[in-house]
Scaffold this active site. Structure first.
Site, short mmCIF file in Angstrom:
data_model
loop_
_atom_site.label_atom_id
_atom_site.label_comp_id
_atom_site.label_asym_id
_atom_site.label_seq_id
_atom_site.Cartn_x
_atom_site.Cartn_y
_atom_site.Cartn_z
CB SER A 75 -0.95 0.02 1.20
OG SER A 75 -0.24 0.18 2.41
CE LYS A 138 -3.05 2.18 4.72
NZ LYS A 138 -2.76 1.24 3.61
#
Length: 269
Positions: A75, A138
């Site tokens: 990701s 993230k």
């Protein structure tokens, strides 16, 4: 790994308690006993004396200085790869207690573009989400008070589209991929992202108003990231720290699947 953190705290407190009890009561009792055998130090005290300093140092370093974290997914490509071992600065956003993650001393707040590790808050409506509480990583794109939009392949902040520079087809492990490498120019921060241009997941499209005490986070691999576009804003209380360094790249037993020495020591942008 929550279980490791709990085990570390329990073992540290347990061994420390044994040493305290020995100092206050048991050692005096042994000294007063004339029997040589009875005066010997119990095994549990001996082990506690040996392991307590090590456990205490590891607990302090891991809880308040830097915590290791392994990248488990794609990701955050192209900046972080599966198998990257990174260090997370635990005092960047305040000193927090282990296990509960309660902030006790505020230091600073995340800035736009920071790569953060946090406890996953869960998907809306999934009370039994097995990933709740696990560590995710993230990039912060939305700060408290921001209005964030993501339409097609473009991020916008407070009504202003972010500027992108196309770098070309992304090549990974010597092979061309279907993704395009772009430079994303966030206000005050520039970094690279991956996009499959012209192919957008409608579930990841929309607009978000970031409330106070929250952040909107996204993965750099925009078409392969379970991030705030799908589960909402991130509460500040879930932050664990700021990722700042890659200290190893290794995937598989004995690094059989991958080992990239060139990534060791790279700072996370």
């Amino acid at each position: 790994m929550k279980w490791f953190e709990i085990a570390l705290v329990v073992l540290t407190l347990g061994s420390g308690l044994v040493l305290l009890l020995d100092k206050l009561f048991l050692a005096k009792r042994r000294a007063a006993n004339a029997s040589l055998l009875d005066g010997e130090e119990p095994v549990i005290v001996d082990y506690s004396r040996a392991f307590f300093p090590v456990l205490a140092i590891v607990l302090v370093l891991r809880s308040f200085v830097a915590e290791p974290y392994k990248i488990p997914s794609s990701s955050m490509m192209p900046n972080l790869l599966i198998g990257d071992f990174i260090l997370v600065n635990k005092f960047s956003y305040g000193f927090r207690l282990p296990i509960t993650n309660t902030k006790v001393i505020p230091v600073s707040e995340p800035e736009r573009g920071d790569v953060v590790v946090f406890q996953f808050p869960g998907h809306p409506g999934q009370d039994n989400d097995p990933q709740i509480g696990e560590n995710f990583i993230k990039r912060v794109v939305g700060l408290p008070g921001d209005h964030i939009g993501f339409q097609g392949d473009t991020l916008s902040i407070n009504g202003q589209p972010v500027n992108y520079e196309v770098k070309g087809q992304y090549v990974f492990d010597g092979q061309p991929t279907r993704y395009t490498l772009l430079t994303e120019n966030l206000p005050g921060r520039t970094h690279t992202v991956l996009e499959q241009l012209g192919v957008a997941d409608m579930r990841g499209q929309g607009e978000w108003q970031v409330p106070q005490g929250h952040y909107l986070v996204m993965g750099d691999n925009r078409d392969n990231s379970d991030d705030g576009r799908f589960w909402g804003v991130l509460p500040e209380k879930n932050l664990r720290g700021k990722a700042f360094l890659i200290w190893l790249n290794c995937s598989g037993w004995f690094c059989k699947n991958s080992f990239e020495p060139s990534r060791i020591g790279n700072r996370i942008q």
